[in-house]
Design an enzyme around this catalytic site. Structure first.
Site, short mmCIF file in Angstrom:
data_model
loop_
_atom_site.label_atom_id
_atom_site.label_comp_id
_atom_site.label_asym_id
_atom_site.label_seq_id
_atom_site.Cartn_x
_atom_site.Cartn_y
_atom_site.Cartn_z
N ASP A 111 0.82 -1.20 0.00
CA ASP A 111 0.00 0.00 0.00
C ASP A 111 0.86 1.26 0.00
O ASP A 111 2.06 1.22 0.28
CB ASP A 111 -0.89 0.03 1.25
CG ASP A 111 -1.88 -1.10 1.31
OD1 ASP A 111 -2.12 -1.74 0.26
OD2 ASP A 111 -2.42 -1.35 2.41
N TYR A 128 5.08 -9.76 7.20
CA TYR A 128 5.08 -8.31 7.44
C TYR A 128 5.38 -8.05 8.91
O TYR A 128 5.06 -8.87 9.78
CB TYR A 128 3.71 -7.71 7.12
CG TYR A 128 3.42 -7.51 5.66
CD1 TYR A 128 3.64 -6.27 5.06
CD2 TYR A 128 2.89 -8.53 4.87
CE1 TYR A 128 3.35 -6.06 3.71
CE2 TYR A 128 2.60 -8.34 3.53
CZ TYR A 128 2.84 -7.11 2.95
OH TYR A 128 2.56 -6.91 1.63
#
Length: 261
Positions: free
Chosen positions: A59, A117
């Site tokens: 993102d 992540y």
């Protein structure tokens, strides 16, 4: 007579500060990591047919520690030289950590079996933290957050975390591991999964923080996963700045070793 150049595929490992990017994927009207790496590759190789694919989308504002991409190009340059030349031409917020020769069948996204992540947050304000972590102005119950993570571990339907356009496809995701730990004054949440929906990790983190603040319970999480909750994860999306793409996995042995750590 010189040797004729042929198609080559390189495996790139990239590090980038996502603050000034609109994510990985190339866009016509925005600065992206894929777009900048392609521009750098043109300066290195010239205007020749090339293809650059990443291991997944990130993102806007999201950073990367070891992001894997493959670059296919007509060239006759060794991997070390590719890394050196790309680093010379890429902007300061993208670094090539390594380049390896890869077979033409290697695909950075299709061959990737899992991704990890790390999300960083603080409960104390830092003058240097705005770009790289989320300042949560509350006391957090870390054991409650870890338990919330354990409820989301395994194979689940994450439809409640998905965008509407994603509901046309399967929203089931295998979460291998979620852990909550601290390093110095930074609280970190690691999420390892087969793949992720749009904004999914940030929404998982936001829900875990709500649990850590005692505003949501384990029952709320169970109801969200079962699809009968009025709690919308999208309303609790954590900021992009705290999220780092950590690692991509391409073999089960390497993934298993990482999960043991």
């Amino acid at each position: 007579m010189g040797r004729k150049n042929k198609r080559r595929r390189y495996r790139l490992t990239l590090e980038y500060d996502g603050t000034n990017f609109s994510g990985w994927q190339k866009q016509m009207d925005a600065r992206t990591v894929q777009g900048d790496v392609l521009k750098g590759a043109v300066r290195v190789f010239g205007e020749v047919p090339m293809d650059l694919q990443g291991c997944g989308r990130t993102d806007a504002g999201v950073h990367a520690l070891e992001y894997v991409a493959h670059l296919e190009v007509v060239a006759d340059i060794g991997p070390h030289e590719v890394a050196r030349k790309l680093n010379q031409t890429l902007p300061k917020d993208i670094a090539v950590k390594s380049v390896e020769a890869a077979g033409l069948r290697f695909h950075a996204r299709h061959n990737c079996i899992a991704r990890s992540y790390i999300y960083q947050l603080r409960t104390e304000k830092s003058a240097f933290g705005k770009r790289y972590d989320w300042w949560v102005q509350a006391e957090l119950d870390l054991p409650a957050m870890q338990h919330a993570g354990s409820l989301m571990t395994g194979m689940h339907d994450f439809a409640a975390f998905a965008e509407k356009k994603e509901l046309k496809k399967s929203t089931k995701v295998l979460i291998h591991k979620i852990e909550v730990f601290t390093e110095k004054e930074i609280l970190k949440i690691r999420v390892v999964g087969s793949h992720f929906l749009w904004h999914m990790v940030r929404r998982m983190v936001g829900i875990m923080v709500e649990v850590g603040c005692h505003r949501l319970t384990k029952e709320n999480i169970q109801n969200i996963l079962e699809g009968h909750s009025d709690v919308l994860p999208a309303h609790h999306t954590a900021p992009g700045a705290g999220l780092f793409f950590e690692k991509a996995f391409y073999d089960s042995e390497g993934l298993a070793e990482f999960l043991k750590e």
